[in-house]
Design a protein around this motif. Structure first.
Motif, PDB file in Angstrom:
ATOM      1  N   UNK A   8       0.819  -1.216   0.000  1.00 58.98           N
ATOM      2  CA  UNK A   8       0.000   0.000   0.000  1.00 58.98           C
ATOM      3  C   UNK A   8       0.854   1.268   0.000  1.00 58.98           C
ATOM      4  N   UNK A   9       2.188   1.128   0.030  1.00 61.17           N
ATOM      5  CA  UNK A   9       3.066   2.292   0.072  1.00 61.17           C
ATOM      6  C   UNK A   9       4.317   2.030  -0.749  1.00 61.17           C
ATOM      7  N   UNK A  10       4.991   3.101  -1.154  1.00 58.86           N
ATOM      8  CA  UNK A  10       6.291   2.965  -1.804  1.00 58.86           C
ATOM      9  C   UNK A  10       7.416   3.411  -0.865  1.00 58.86           C
ATOM     10  N   UNK A  11       7.104   3.578   0.402  1.00 58.54           N
ATOM     11  CA  UNK A  11       8.083   4.026   1.397  1.00 58.54           C
ATOM     12  C   UNK A  11       8.626   2.811   2.166  1.00 58.54           C
ATOM     13  N   UNK A  12       9.774   2.336   1.746  1.00 56.54           N
ATOM     14  CA  UNK A  12      10.347   1.137   2.349  1.00 56.54           C
ATOM     15  C   UNK A  12      11.726   1.381   2.961  1.00 56.54           C
ATOM     16  N   UNK A  13      12.113   2.638   3.115  1.00 60.50           N
ATOM     17  CA  UNK A  13      13.358   2.953   3.801  1.00 60.50           C
ATOM     18  C   UNK A  13      13.258   2.613   5.278  1.00 60.50           C
ATOM     19  N   UNK A  14      14.400   2.439   5.922  1.00 62.26           N
ATOM     20  CA  UNK A  14      14.402   2.047   7.336  1.00 62.26           C
ATOM     21  C   UNK A  14      13.660   3.049   8.204  1.00 62.26           C
ATOM     22  N   UNK A  15      13.837   4.326   7.938  1.00 65.08           N
ATOM     23  CA  UNK A  15      13.182   5.348   8.746  1.00 65.08           C
ATOM     24  C   UNK A  15      11.659   5.229   8.669  1.00 65.08           C
ATOM     25  N   UNK A  16      11.134   5.048   7.463  1.00 61.92           N
ATOM     26  CA  UNK A  16       9.681   4.942   7.287  1.00 61.92           C
ATOM     27  C   UNK A  16       9.128   3.653   7.883  1.00 61.92           C
ATOM     28  N   UNK A  17       9.825   2.547   7.644  1.00 64.18           N
ATOM     29  CA  UNK A  17       9.355   1.258   8.144  1.00 64.18           C
ATOM     30  C   UNK A  17       9.384   1.227   9.675  1.00 64.18           C
ATOM     31  N   UNK A  18      10.462   1.747  10.258  1.00 58.46           N
ATOM     32  CA  UNK A  18      10.584   1.744  11.721  1.00 58.46           C
ATOM     33  C   UNK A  18       9.558   2.662  12.368  1.00 58.46           C
ATOM     34  N   UNK A  19       9.289   3.792  11.725  1.00 62.48           N
ATOM     35  CA  UNK A  19       8.287   4.706  12.275  1.00 62.48           C
ATOM     36  C   UNK A  19       6.910   4.041  12.315  1.00 62.48           C
ATOM     37  N   UNK A  20       6.536   3.389  11.210  1.00 65.30           N
ATOM     38  CA  UNK A  20       5.204   2.793  11.150  1.00 65.30           C
ATOM     39  C   UNK A  20       5.071   1.548  12.023  1.00 65.30           C
ATOM     40  N   UNK A  21       6.063   0.662  11.957  1.00 67.20           N
ATOM     41  CA  UNK A  21       5.907  -0.647  12.584  1.00 67.20           C
ATOM     42  C   UNK A  21       6.453  -0.731  14.014  1.00 67.20           C
ATOM     43  N   UNK A  22       7.400   0.139  14.364  1.00 59.66           N
ATOM     44  CA  UNK A  22       7.948   0.104  15.718  1.00 59.66           C
ATOM     45  C   UNK A  22       7.638   1.371  16.509  1.00 59.66           C
ATOM     46  N   UNK A  23       7.051   2.365  15.845  1.00 55.92           N
ATOM     47  CA  UNK A  23       6.688   3.597  16.534  1.00 55.92           C
ATOM     48  C   UNK A  23       7.880   4.434  16.953  1.00 55.92           C
ATOM     49  N   UNK A  24       8.997   4.306  16.228  1.00 55.34           N
ATOM     50  CA  UNK A  24      10.227   5.025  16.567  1.00 55.34           C
ATOM     51  C   UNK A  24      10.643   5.879  15.374  1.00 55.34           C
ATOM     52  N   UNK A  25      10.961   7.134  15.633  1.00 54.34           N
ATOM     53  CA  UNK A  25      11.389   8.057  14.584  1.00 54.34           C
ATOM     54  C   UNK A  25      12.914   8.156  14.619  1.00 54.34           C
TER      55      UNK A  25
END
Length: 204
Positions: free
Chosen positions: A110-127
């Motif tokens: 559903x997204x084209x954002x697969x960088x570590x920053x984006x993935x970690x923000x969404x799935x681990x709640x960490x920026x």
């Protein structure tokens, strides 16, 4: 969180368990020009181990043994690059491996954002902060900011993997993902051998 710094290699008695998050820092992104400088690892316990490698000897027998240990799963984000650098500079084929970037592309369609920053923000709640990403990793002394940055790239990969595993299972793509992970060391070798920009599976 504790960040442990190791000069040259991991300690002899360090046991990071059955799965370890791994990342690396280099002098750039070109394989045969830019050397491997730092490898950071985490057991997913909130701590990180940062190894500053001794160049050009790379006399890190404990780290090499861990990367090649078939009983320990190595978790990467964009493992294709790190695995290639370890093949080139440490002389080891890393395995078995899991790549959260590949898993993200297969599960988070559903997204084209697969960088570590984006993935970690969404799935681990960490920026994550990427301020030190382009700093001098070949320096004689690494700053605390560099150590903290290196640690942040591995501290949350276990949590991200857990979420991605659930999403892959939900979408029926677990086995497909595993096949991609199993192929990854070969993909890295192709990069090193000169097929980095070519899709050898394409018709053209």
């Amino acid at each position: 969180m504790t960040v442990y710094f190791h000069e040259g290699d991991l300690p002899d008695d360090l046991d990071l368990g059955p799965s370890v998050a791994v990342d690396s820092e280099t002098m750039g992104l070109r394989y045969h020009r830019d050397p491997l400088c730092v490898v950071q690892l985490s057991a997913g316990d909130g701590d990180a181990h940062v190894v500053r490698l001794r160049r050009p000897a790379y006399d890190c027998s404990n780290l090499k043994a861990l990367m090649a240990d078939r009983g320990v799963l190595k978790i990467f984000h964009f493992g294709r690059f790190d695995i290639a650098m370890m093949q080139l500079y440490l002389g080891v084929e890393t395995g078995p491996v899991y790549c959260t970037k590949i898993a993200s592309k297969l599960a988070r369609t559903y997204t084209d954002r697969h960088g570590l920053k984006d993935v970690t923000r969404e799935l681990a709640g960490v920026d994550l902060s990427k301020a030190q990403q382009s700093s001098d990793w070949g320096a004689d002394v690494l700053t605390q900011a560099q150590l903290d940055y290196a640690a942040s790239d591995v501290l949350y990969l276990h949590a991200v993997k857990d979420k991605l595993d659930m999403m892959l299972a939900r979408e029926g793509r677990t086995e497909l993902a595993k096949a991609c992970f199993d192929f990854l060391p070969t993909r890295s070798r192709l990069d090193l051998e000169g097929w980095e920009e070519m899709d050898i599976f394409a018709h053209a």
